[in-house]
Design a protein around this motif. Structure first.
Motif, PDB file in Angstrom:
ATOM      1  N   LYS A  51       0.784  -1.408  -0.048  1.00 15.28           N
ATOM      2  CA  LYS A  51      -0.100   0.020  -0.105  1.00 15.28           C
ATOM      3  C   LYS A  51       0.783   1.112  -0.160  1.00 15.28           C
ATOM      4  N   THR A  52       2.071   1.166   0.674  1.00 17.26           N
ATOM      5  CA  THR A  52       2.732   2.201   0.898  1.00 17.26           C
ATOM      6  C   THR A  52       4.164   2.205  -0.051  1.00 17.26           C
ATOM      7  N   ALA A  53       4.905   3.320  -0.116  1.00 19.51           N
ATOM      8  CA  ALA A  53       6.101   3.303  -0.659  1.00 19.51           C
ATOM      9  C   ALA A  53       7.237   2.065   0.172  1.00 19.51           C
ATOM     10  N   GLU A  54       6.883   2.345   1.484  1.00 22.45           N
ATOM     11  CA  GLU A  54       7.742   1.463   2.290  1.00 22.45           C
ATOM     12  C   GLU A  54       7.611   0.041   2.362  1.00 22.45           C
ATOM     13  N   GLU A  55       6.093  -0.201   2.098  1.00 24.54           N
ATOM     14  CA  GLU A  55       5.548  -1.559   1.805  1.00 24.54           C
ATOM     15  C   GLU A  55       6.072  -2.132   0.579  1.00 24.54           C
ATOM     16  N   ARG A  56       6.126  -1.362  -0.249  1.00 26.38           N
ATOM     17  CA  ARG A  56       6.671  -1.704  -1.647  1.00 26.38           C
ATOM     18  C   ARG A  56       7.805  -1.939  -1.564  1.00 26.38           C
ATOM     19  N   GLU A  57       8.858  -1.653  -0.889  1.00 27.90           N
ATOM     20  CA  GLU A  57      10.173  -2.053  -0.876  1.00 27.90           C
ATOM     21  C   GLU A  57      10.332  -3.283  -0.160  1.00 27.90           C
ATOM     22  N   ALA A  58       9.396  -3.507   0.858  1.00 23.35           N
ATOM     23  CA  ALA A  58       9.762  -4.734   1.635  1.00 23.35           C
ATOM     24  C   ALA A  58       9.088  -5.858   1.004  1.00 23.35           C
ATOM     25  N   VAL A  59       8.086  -5.556   0.276  1.00 26.74           N
ATOM     26  CA  VAL A  59       7.401  -6.503  -0.563  1.00 26.74           C
ATOM     27  C   VAL A  59       8.182  -6.910  -1.834  1.00 26.74           C
ATOM     28  N   ALA A  60       8.905  -6.059  -2.343  1.00 24.53           N
ATOM     29  CA  ALA A  60       9.537  -6.401  -3.509  1.00 24.53           C
ATOM     30  C   ALA A  60      11.016  -7.397  -3.167  1.00 24.53           C
ATOM     31  N   ARG A  61      11.249  -6.873  -1.811  1.00 20.32           N
ATOM     32  CA  ARG A  61      12.483  -7.736  -1.221  1.00 20.32           C
ATOM     33  C   ARG A  61      12.031  -9.195  -0.940  1.00 20.32           C
ATOM     34  N   LYS A  62      10.803  -9.278  -0.277  1.00 18.58           N
ATOM     35  CA  LYS A  62      10.309 -10.479  -0.034  1.00 18.58           C
ATOM     36  C   LYS A  62       9.769 -11.520  -1.145  1.00 18.58           C
ATOM     37  N   VAL A  63       9.559 -10.576  -2.521  1.00 18.65           N
ATOM     38  CA  VAL A  63       9.201 -11.333  -3.540  1.00 18.65           C
ATOM     39  C   VAL A  63      10.440 -12.070  -4.161  1.00 18.65           C
ATOM     40  N   VAL A  64      11.564 -11.325  -4.045  1.00 16.50           N
ATOM     41  CA  VAL A  64      12.724 -11.706  -4.607  1.00 16.50           C
ATOM     42  C   VAL A  64      13.401 -12.952  -3.673  1.00 16.50           C
ATOM     43  N   GLU A  65      13.088 -12.712  -2.444  1.00 15.82           N
ATOM     44  CA  GLU A  65      13.513 -14.045  -1.455  1.00 15.82           C
ATOM     45  C   GLU A  65      12.796 -15.392  -1.891  1.00 15.82           C
ATOM     46  N   LEU A  66      11.473 -15.178  -2.025  1.00 13.11           N
ATOM     47  CA  LEU A  66      10.683 -16.285  -2.728  1.00 13.11           C
ATOM     48  C   LEU A  66      11.271 -16.945  -3.914  1.00 13.11           C
ATOM     49  N   TRP A  67      11.310 -16.224  -4.856  1.00 11.97           N
ATOM     50  CA  TRP A  67      11.893 -16.325  -6.049  1.00 11.97           C
ATOM     51  C   TRP A  67      13.086 -17.035  -6.033  1.00 11.97           C
ATOM     52  N   ASN A  68      14.221 -16.596  -5.223  1.00 11.87           N
ATOM     53  CA  ASN A  68      15.470 -16.932  -5.158  1.00 11.87           C
ATOM     54  C   ASN A  68      15.436 -18.519  -4.197  1.00 11.87           C
ATOM     55  N   MET A  69      14.557 -18.678  -3.301  1.00 17.19           N
ATOM     56  CA  MET A  69      14.454 -19.918  -2.766  1.00 17.19           C
ATOM     57  C   MET A  69      13.608 -20.884  -3.745  1.00 17.19           C
ATOM     58  N   GLY A  70      13.182 -20.390  -4.827  1.00 23.20           N
ATOM     59  CA  GLY A  70      12.529 -21.479  -5.650  1.00 23.20           C
ATOM     60  C   GLY A  70      11.026 -21.522  -5.451  1.00 23.20           C
ATOM     61  N   LYS A  71      10.277 -20.743  -4.692  1.00 24.96           N
ATOM     62  CA  LYS A  71       8.910 -20.818  -4.376  1.00 24.96           C
ATOM     63  C   LYS A  71       8.102 -20.246  -5.652  1.00 24.96           C
ATOM     64  N   VAL A  72       8.139 -20.856  -6.657  1.00 21.89           N
ATOM     65  CA  VAL A  72       7.344 -20.421  -7.868  1.00 21.89           C
ATOM     66  C   VAL A  72       6.246 -21.229  -8.305  1.00 21.89           C
ATOM     67  N   ILE A  73       5.387 -20.569  -9.152  1.00 24.51           N
ATOM     68  CA  ILE A  73       4.162 -21.423  -9.650  1.00 24.51           C
ATOM     69  C   ILE A  73       4.450 -21.773 -10.967  1.00 24.51           C
ATOM     70  N   VAL A  74       4.576 -22.771 -11.275  1.00 25.94           N
ATOM     71  CA  VAL A  74       5.010 -23.367 -12.673  1.00 25.94           C
ATOM     72  C   VAL A  74       3.798 -23.053 -13.500  1.00 25.94           C
ATOM     73  N   CYS A  75       3.975 -22.344 -14.598  1.00 22.56           N
ATOM     74  CA  CYS A  75       2.842 -22.006 -15.395  1.00 22.56           C
ATOM     75  C   CYS A  75       2.453 -23.066 -16.468  1.00 22.56           C
ATOM     76  N   GLY A  76       3.379 -24.026 -16.712  1.00 19.34           N
ATOM     77  CA  GLY A  76       3.031 -25.139 -17.712  1.00 19.34           C
ATOM     78  C   GLY A  76       3.336 -24.810 -19.126  1.00 19.34           C
ATOM     79  N   ARG A  77       4.143 -23.672 -19.328  1.00 15.18           N
ATOM     80  CA  ARG A  77       4.562 -23.455 -20.501  1.00 15.18           C
ATOM     81  C   ARG A  77       6.140 -23.846 -20.719  1.00 15.18           C
ATOM     82  N   VAL A  78       6.489 -24.694 -19.676  1.00 18.75           N
ATOM     83  CA  VAL A  78       7.733 -25.832 -19.813  1.00 18.75           C
ATOM     84  C   VAL A  78       7.539 -26.863 -20.898  1.00 18.75           C
ATOM     85  N   GLU A  79       8.648 -27.081 -21.698  1.00 20.91           N
ATOM     86  CA  GLU A  79       8.597 -27.778 -22.611  1.00 20.91           C
ATOM     87  C   GLU A  79       8.788 -29.273 -22.186  1.00 20.91           C
TER      88      GLU A  79
END
Ligand SMILES: [Zn+2]
Length: 79
Positions: A51-79
């Motif tokens: 909601k806020t600029a501070e939250e935006r930064e915290a959320v961005a870091r959280k998302v990067v953490e999730l990604w770097n841990m491999g917590k992703v949703i596979v979309c099914g476009r993998v061959e």
């Protein structure tokens, strides 16, 4: 003339390669939600709201953490 270009947090954070296909991951946002997505296979993290600029930064870091841990949703476009 002032030219202090402040990088946006979304560009500043570094993402690992895609945990599924080792493609290039990137952060994206839409309507107050941030997520990381793979350019190649379309796998993505969950979308996290902010909601806020501070939250935006915290959320961005959280998302990067999730990604770097491999917590992703596979979309099914993998061959
Ligand atoms: Zn991928």
């Amino acid at each position: 003339m002032e030219n202090t270009e402040k990088k946006d947090i979304l560009e500043e954070l570094e993402l690992y390669d895609c945990p599924i296909c080792h493609g290039v991951g990137m952060l994206d946002e839409s309507n107050g939600w941030i997520y990381a997505i793979c350019n190649d296979c379309g796998s993505q993290t969950g979308e996290v709201p902010y909601k806020t600029a501070e939250e935006r930064e915290a959320v961005a870091r959280k998302v990067v953490e999730l990604w770097n841990m491999g917590k992703v949703i596979v979309c099914g476009r993998v061959e």
